[in-house]
Design a protein around this motif. Structure first.
Motif, short mmCIF file in Angstrom:
data_model
loop_
_atom_site.label_atom_id
_atom_site.label_comp_id
_atom_site.label_asym_id
_atom_site.label_seq_id
_atom_site.Cartn_x
_atom_site.Cartn_y
_atom_site.Cartn_z
N MET A 58 19.50 -7.34 18.71
CA MET A 58 18.41 -6.68 17.83
C MET A 58 18.57 -6.74 16.26
N LYS A 59 17.43 -7.11 15.72
CA LYS A 59 17.31 -7.34 14.27
C LYS A 59 17.16 -6.24 13.49
N LEU A 60 17.85 -6.00 12.30
CA LEU A 60 17.48 -4.59 11.49
C LEU A 60 17.84 -4.94 10.10
N GLU A 61 17.58 -3.81 9.29
CA GLU A 61 18.13 -4.23 7.76
C GLU A 61 19.17 -3.13 7.65
N ALA A 62 20.39 -3.49 7.01
CA ALA A 62 21.34 -2.84 6.80
C ALA A 62 22.18 -2.82 5.52
N VAL A 68 13.37 -3.21 10.60
CA VAL A 68 12.67 -4.21 9.93
C VAL A 68 11.31 -4.01 9.26
N GLY A 69 11.29 -4.11 8.05
CA GLY A 69 10.10 -3.73 7.15
C GLY A 69 10.46 -2.50 6.59
N TRP A 70 11.76 -1.99 6.56
CA TRP A 70 11.81 -0.77 5.88
C TRP A 70 11.73 -0.88 4.02
N CYS A 71 12.50 -2.06 3.84
CA CYS A 71 12.43 -2.57 2.49
C CYS A 71 11.14 -2.92 1.97
N VAL A 81 25.03 13.09 -10.74
CA VAL A 81 23.69 13.46 -10.80
C VAL A 81 22.70 12.28 -10.23
N VAL A 82 21.51 12.90 -9.37
CA VAL A 82 20.58 12.14 -8.70
C VAL A 82 19.84 11.35 -10.10
N GLU A 83 19.81 10.08 -9.84
CA GLU A 83 19.20 9.36 -11.27
C GLU A 83 17.68 8.72 -10.66
N SER A 84 17.95 8.37 -9.30
CA SER A 84 16.63 7.91 -8.71
C SER A 84 16.57 8.05 -7.23
N VAL A 85 15.38 7.96 -6.52
CA VAL A 85 15.34 8.02 -5.00
C VAL A 85 14.19 7.25 -4.50
N ILE A 86 14.71 6.35 -3.79
CA ILE A 86 13.89 5.31 -3.04
C ILE A 86 14.18 5.30 -1.52
N GLY A 87 13.11 5.55 -1.05
CA GLY A 87 13.16 5.62 0.54
C GLY A 87 14.20 6.69 1.18
N GLY A 88 14.68 7.66 0.50
CA GLY A 88 15.76 8.72 0.95
C GLY A 88 16.99 8.09 0.24
N GLY A 115 -5.52 -6.53 17.43
CA GLY A 115 -4.53 -5.94 18.33
C GLY A 115 -3.05 -6.56 17.79
N ILE A 116 -2.24 -5.63 18.32
CA ILE A 116 -0.90 -5.90 18.15
C ILE A 116 -0.30 -6.83 19.17
N VAL A 117 0.00 -7.98 18.87
CA VAL A 117 0.83 -8.89 19.60
C VAL A 117 2.25 -8.90 20.03
N LYS A 118 2.91 -8.23 18.90
CA LYS A 118 4.50 -8.01 18.79
C LYS A 118 4.65 -7.05 17.96
N LEU A 119 5.73 -6.19 18.11
CA LEU A 119 6.25 -5.22 17.26
C LEU A 119 7.59 -5.71 16.67
N ALA A 120 8.00 -5.58 15.60
CA ALA A 120 9.37 -5.87 14.92
C ALA A 120 9.54 -4.60 14.01
N GLY A 121 10.09 -3.57 14.41
CA GLY A 121 10.31 -2.53 13.35
C GLY A 121 8.91 -2.11 13.04
N TYR A 122 8.61 -1.90 11.73
CA TYR A 122 7.52 -1.54 11.27
C TYR A 122 6.25 -2.56 11.09
N ASN A 123 6.99 -3.76 11.28
CA ASN A 123 6.06 -4.98 11.26
C ASN A 123 5.37 -5.32 12.59
N ALA A 124 4.20 -5.71 12.37
CA ALA A 124 3.26 -6.07 13.86
C ALA A 124 2.83 -7.24 13.76
N LEU A 125 2.85 -8.13 14.47
CA LEU A 125 2.10 -9.40 14.76
C LEU A 125 0.69 -9.20 15.34
#
Length: 628
Positions: free
Chosen positions: A496-500, A547-550, A306-313, A196-206
């Motif tokens: 709130m925490k995030l990745e920036a 959080v967890g996007w990377c 010119v687009v060389e590579s695409v990572i996560g948009g 069961g999910i105890v805590k959510l942090a972005g994409y990450n779940a405890l």
């Protein structure tokens, strides 16, 4: 060993134009000192002329244009590079008397006054820059440990509409049950159990295994969008065994009855959750697509890349005329800084003509419909005019909101903006914002919202008062009603925490915190760094991620800078330098967006006005006071 259970309910290129010419340079005020260098003219309002040498890269320039209270660094990036863990290689090279690395050079913002005495040396050094770019090691950093040990809260995925699952996250929350690998097992084969999910942090779940009740001994963090998390019922459908953890195996004689009782009426992931994750991570931009993107050396113009590579948009763009393909630029595919081929000509924006006369094999123009759309505006009635005053986020110093002027009105609602007191005479430091941009504000916005407004460089009548300044300059303020005041229900909260994205160096994504919210404007703080490195960004910026996007996309995350590591860097530098005083005047948007560099490296064109793509809408309800 148990079977799985299904018991849970519920050639149109812009580069072809040659008929346009550079804009005329406006005459300079006669009361300002004038400095001429290589045919370019620069003004310096306060007239100070002391010289200084940057302790990071060795550049010589006008002392008063240097950064930090002690004027030890020529740019914000050099100030940051001097102490950053990610710049260790550059620092050691400097101490050993080696040439500055490419990073130390490329990331510097040229001061608003030309670095006169060193310009020739700078051009020569630029040819010999190193190719390597060091980054901080992720070793030892865990979002889970970071969140748990400090009781942090992360911004929910629904705050990031541009991120995977941002618009279809649904009701994923605490107490949702999932099937995950059972790591507390001695069997030779891979088995699963309910958690069961105890805590959510972005994409990450405890997560906590069923049966542990209030015992957190074996709790673990996992990315909800990862390949090892499944909805309840997946094991039964896939023929995978459900095995209780060894630690609690003795607690119940009939585990099947236990699961039926616990899972009846519980929530789980949608059956097609993994399919939705996969679909949300498909991106329309592909390598070899051509775009127009802001010139990182001259904000006022665009270039073909010119687009060389695409990572996560996120796109790694290589400027088309880069011979060794190292002259690159990072941004998200929804960034207001990229446009379809022909955009500059269509709105009258300046454009650097490429030396390449035809497309290289395999390269093709990106379809216009793939770019972020801007809100349509009506310019036929009362509209922005050249010379009107406003407040704007400095694109070369995202921690500040400055006194600014509309320098040119383009087509389709686009405006060329200049920061008062800091402009080059040729307009090479103007930058393009759409009229609906969340980065421009009416006069008085900062005062009403208790934000420090940065006055023009050299302006001595402090504290700054708009009424006096408008009267002295004979200017008028842009009408408030022309600014977009839409404020979405974004869901962000202070703390709130995030990745920036570190917009001073946009290839880096860092651990960050929301420290202030003014309507739709967010103050982003990079954990472990001083407040001088903060940046103002819009709540819908594509440079913010959950959080967890990377981890999800395979992008490298930069952990918080530790005080001890910064001190060790300063300690090693004492062999030749004094200890670093970590002072700094705000950090530069796009370490890559260098402001002042001689326009001798290529032709620059200003197209006649003529269709568009850029920026998201909105600024704020400007005249409703909102506490931080």
């Amino acid at each position: 060993m148990f079977d799985g259970y299904d018991s849970c309910s519920e050639d149109t290129s812009s580069s072809s134009s040659s008929e346009e010419s550079e804009e005329e340079v406006a005459p300079l005020p006669s009361n300002l000192p004038i400095i001429k260098n290589n045919g370019q003219v620069y003004t310096y309002p306060d007239g100070k002329s002391g010289m200084a040498t940057c302790e990071m890269c060795g550049m010589v320039g006008v002392r008063d244009a240097f950064y930090s209270k002690t004027k030890r660094f020529c740019s914000v990036s050099c100030s940051r590079s001097y102490s950053s863990n990610s710049k260790k290689a550059s620092i050691l090279a400097r101490l050993q008397g080696k040439p500055p690395t490419k990073k130390a050079k490329v990331l510097q913002k040229q001061p608003l006054v030309a670095k006169l005495a060193a310009y020739a040396q700078y051009q020569a050094t630029l040819q010999n820059q190193a190719k390597t770019k060091a980054v901080v090691s992720m070793e030892g950093f865990s979002w889970g440990n970071y969140i748990n040990s400090n009781s942090f809260i992360a911004a929910p995925v629904t705050c990031f509409k541009h991120a995977p699952m941002g618009t279809c996250w649904g009701d994923i929350s605490e107490n949702v049950r999932v099937e995950v690998p059972n790591t507390d097992c001695s069997l030779p084969t891979k088995v699963f159990w309910i958690a069961g999910i105890v805590k959510l942090a972005g994409y990450n779940a405890l997560l906590r295994y069923e049966g542990f009740e209030n015992d957190s001994a074996l709790d673990f963090w996992c990315n909800v969008c990862g390949s090892d998390i499944h909805p309840v019922g997946w094991c039964a459908a896939s023929g995978k065994p459900l095995v209780p953890p060894r630690t609690i195996q003795h607690k119940y004689a009939n585990w099947k009855a236990f699961l039926v009782k616990r899972l009846t009426g519980a929530k789980t992931l949608p059956p097609d959750f993994s399919q939705k994750v996969s679909e949300s991570m498909q991106y329309p931009f592909k390598p070899c697509m051509r775009v127009e993107v802001v010139d990182k050396r001259h904000l006022c113009r665009t270039r073909v890349a010119v687009v060389e590579s695409v990572i996560g948009g996120r796109l790694r763009l290589v400027y088309e005329d880069s011979e060794d393909r190292t002259d690159d630029f990072w941004c998200h595919m929804h960034s207001p800084l990229i446009h379809h081929i022909g955009w500059s000509r269509s709105i009258g924006h300046r454009f650097k003509r490429s030396d390449i006369t035809k497309k290289q094999d395999g390269h093709f123009d990106t379809p216009p419909h793939l770019f972020a759309k801007v809100k349509e505006v009506d310019q036929s009635g009362e509209w922005f005019k050249e010379g009107m005053k406003l407040e704007a986020i400095d694109p070369l110093n995202l921690s500040t909101i400055c006194v600014a002027t509309i320098r040119k009105v383009l087509a389709d609602g686009f405006l060329m903006i200049g920061i008062d007191g800091s402009e080059a005479a040729d307009g090479s430091d103007w930058f393009c914002y759409h009229a609906t941009s969340p980065s421009i504000f009416p006069v008085g916005f900062c005062e009403i919202n208790m934000i420090e407004l940065t006055p023009p460089r050299g302006y001595t009548k402090l504290p700054f008062k708009w009424f006096d300044y408008l009267r002295e300059t004979g200017s008028v303020a842009a009408p408030v009603k022309l600014f977009n005041k839409d404020v979405p229900n974004h869901g962000f909260r202070v703390g709130m925490k995030l990745e920036a994205v570190d917009l001073m160096e946009p290839r880096l994504i860092c651990v960050a915190t929301v420290t202030r919210i003014i309507h739709r404007l967010l103050r982003i703080h990079f954990d472990g760094w001083e407040e001088e490195y903060d940046q103002w960004v819009d709540c819908e910026s594509p440079d913010l991620y959950p959080v967890g996007w990377c981890q999800l996309t395979g992008y490298q995350l930069q952990p918080p800078a530790s005080q001890s590591s910064r001190e060790s860097q300063s300690g090693s530098s004492k062999q030749k330098k004094k200890a670093k005083s970590q002072q700094y005047k705000g950090h530069k948007k796009m370490t890559t967006l260098q402001l002042k560099e001689e326009l001798i490296d290529g032709e620059d064109y200003s197209f006649l006005q003529g269709a568009s793509d850029q920026e998201s809408n909105g600024s704020a309800n400007f005249y409703i006071k909102q506490e931080p």
